[in-house]
Design a protein around this motif. Sequence first.
Motif, short mmCIF file in Angstrom:
data_model
loop_
_atom_site.label_atom_id
_atom_site.label_comp_id
_atom_site.label_asym_id
_atom_site.label_seq_id
_atom_site.Cartn_x
_atom_site.Cartn_y
_atom_site.Cartn_z
N UNK A 180 0.83 -1.21 0.00
CA UNK A 180 0.00 0.00 0.00
C UNK A 180 0.85 1.24 0.00
N UNK A 181 1.95 1.19 0.71
CA UNK A 181 2.82 2.35 0.75
C UNK A 181 3.41 2.64 -0.63
N UNK A 182 3.73 1.56 -1.43
CA UNK A 182 4.25 1.76 -2.78
C UNK A 182 3.20 2.40 -3.67
N UNK A 183 1.92 1.96 -3.58
CA UNK A 183 0.85 2.55 -4.40
C UNK A 183 0.67 4.02 -4.08
N UNK A 184 0.70 4.37 -2.82
CA UNK A 184 0.56 5.77 -2.43
C UNK A 184 1.71 6.60 -2.99
N UNK A 185 2.90 6.07 -2.95
CA UNK A 185 4.04 6.80 -3.49
C UNK A 185 3.90 7.00 -5.00
N UNK A 186 3.39 5.96 -5.70
CA UNK A 186 3.20 6.09 -7.14
C UNK A 186 2.14 7.12 -7.48
N UNK A 187 1.05 7.16 -6.70
CA UNK A 187 0.02 8.16 -6.94
C UNK A 187 0.55 9.56 -6.72
N UNK A 188 1.36 9.76 -5.72
CA UNK A 188 1.95 11.07 -5.48
C UNK A 188 2.86 11.48 -6.63
N UNK A 189 3.63 10.52 -7.14
CA UNK A 189 4.52 10.82 -8.26
C UNK A 189 3.73 11.17 -9.51
N UNK A 190 2.62 10.43 -9.79
CA UNK A 190 1.77 10.72 -10.94
C UNK A 190 1.15 12.11 -10.84
N UNK A 191 0.71 12.49 -9.69
CA UNK A 191 0.12 13.81 -9.49
C UNK A 191 1.13 14.91 -9.77
N UNK A 192 2.38 14.70 -9.30
CA UNK A 192 3.40 15.71 -9.59
C UNK A 192 3.70 15.81 -11.07
N UNK A 193 3.66 14.67 -11.80
CA UNK A 193 3.87 14.71 -13.25
C UNK A 193 2.76 15.46 -13.95
#
Length: 485
Positions: free
Chosen positions: A358-371
Amino acid sequence: MSAGMSLPPDWDDDERMNFLFSEFKENRDVNTSDWDGKMDFWSALVLKSCRDRGTVCVSLQELNNTFRRRERSPLGLPTVLQSMARCGKIQRESEFAANVDCGWLSWGVGLLLVKPLKWTFSTLLGSSRVPPEEPFVVIELVKEKAAELLRVYRSSEFASSSILSFQELCALSADVCADESALCMALLQLQRDKQVTVSLHEGEKIVKFCQLGQDRVSPVSDVDIGVYQLQRSEKLLGERVEKLSLEADKCKEEARTLLREGKKSQALRCLRGRKRVEKRADNLFAKLESIRGILDRIAQSQTDKMVMQAYQAGVSALRLSLKDMTVERAENLVDQIQELCDTQDEVNQTISSVSGADEDVDELEEELKSLLDESKPDSVSGFPEVPTGGLRPSGEPAVPYRHLDVSAAQLEEELSQLTLTDSGQCSSSASLSVFNINADVTRSSLCLRLPAEEENHVARSEFGADAVTERRGNTASLKLRHITR
């Protein structure tokens, strides 16, 4: 009653004291409460009287004299002493010292062979009579005296000396034991507890105490006697040196006095005598220093002996603790521990990976939002903010915002229907003007379509549908004005 003892509260109650001074019933079961109450009263009073007088021994004759009231003595005291003896609160002197090699202590307490034999014969014959002169030792009090005597010794200047003379001990315990008999009883108790031992050396009574760190006292050895003699010699030499020093000072003062009186020859004799005394004192002082050096070496050797014993005990304990231990076994245990630690780390890593998904998914979502934020065009940020307040009507006509659905064929049909007049050129010009105006309006409506729709929505929500209709009418009037012109 003895004047040195405080009286109990019931002592002035004649009725109560008549009952307490009476004889005990032969059978206790007749009245148990009265029998026990009388026994408790006299037992406590016997202990209190001995403690107040500072003694540890008591006899029937002493108790009769102590508790005498109006020329009467308690009749039940023999029964009280017998009951206390059966309970172990008191004990006969002969029995108290029976299991101890009392040595010269028997001289101090007066233990004779006749007394225990007399008591044994009377016991065998079944006699319950208590001899008036027979001394009894109060066990509780003698234990208190023994503990206090040991404490006084260990806190005194003699604590470093394991052996003391009996005279020195009497002077040391003057505030603890009221008399020599109490001191001997306390020493007997300490001897029973293996804390002291007594001996005779050249007719002198000596006492050896157990030192700190020892469980029990050791017998008097030749080394102890030698140390005791050295200590005695040190004390005697110290006293003689001090005496000679005083004598030398006295000779000096006499010489000074004679010199003032003009008796020079006598003053010279006094000075010669002072020199001789000082020389003797120097010789004795040198011997005293030698003895002190020997005592210091003995003390150091005893310390070294204790250290060696401690080393020996440590080596034995270490050997026992390492009995089943080898280097190979230790290496095997270390390897097993390392394997278990590695296994535990792998298990922890596996468990932590489940919660880390779950922590990896949250990190990916944060990275996508920044992109996504980075991919927005810069021109968007240049637009003015959308107004949040309501629109206010103004006096100026609004810009047309409605799209004119007019095609080129419709415009040509409208032109063909127009009738040519005498002023045909004006009509043609007017028609061309209308065509140009309509084209301009069309272009303006297309450019401002999006703002007009938003403005319509705001106006409709704030002023209602009538305001929108009125705005549209104003726009139509503006068009007609342009056409007319």
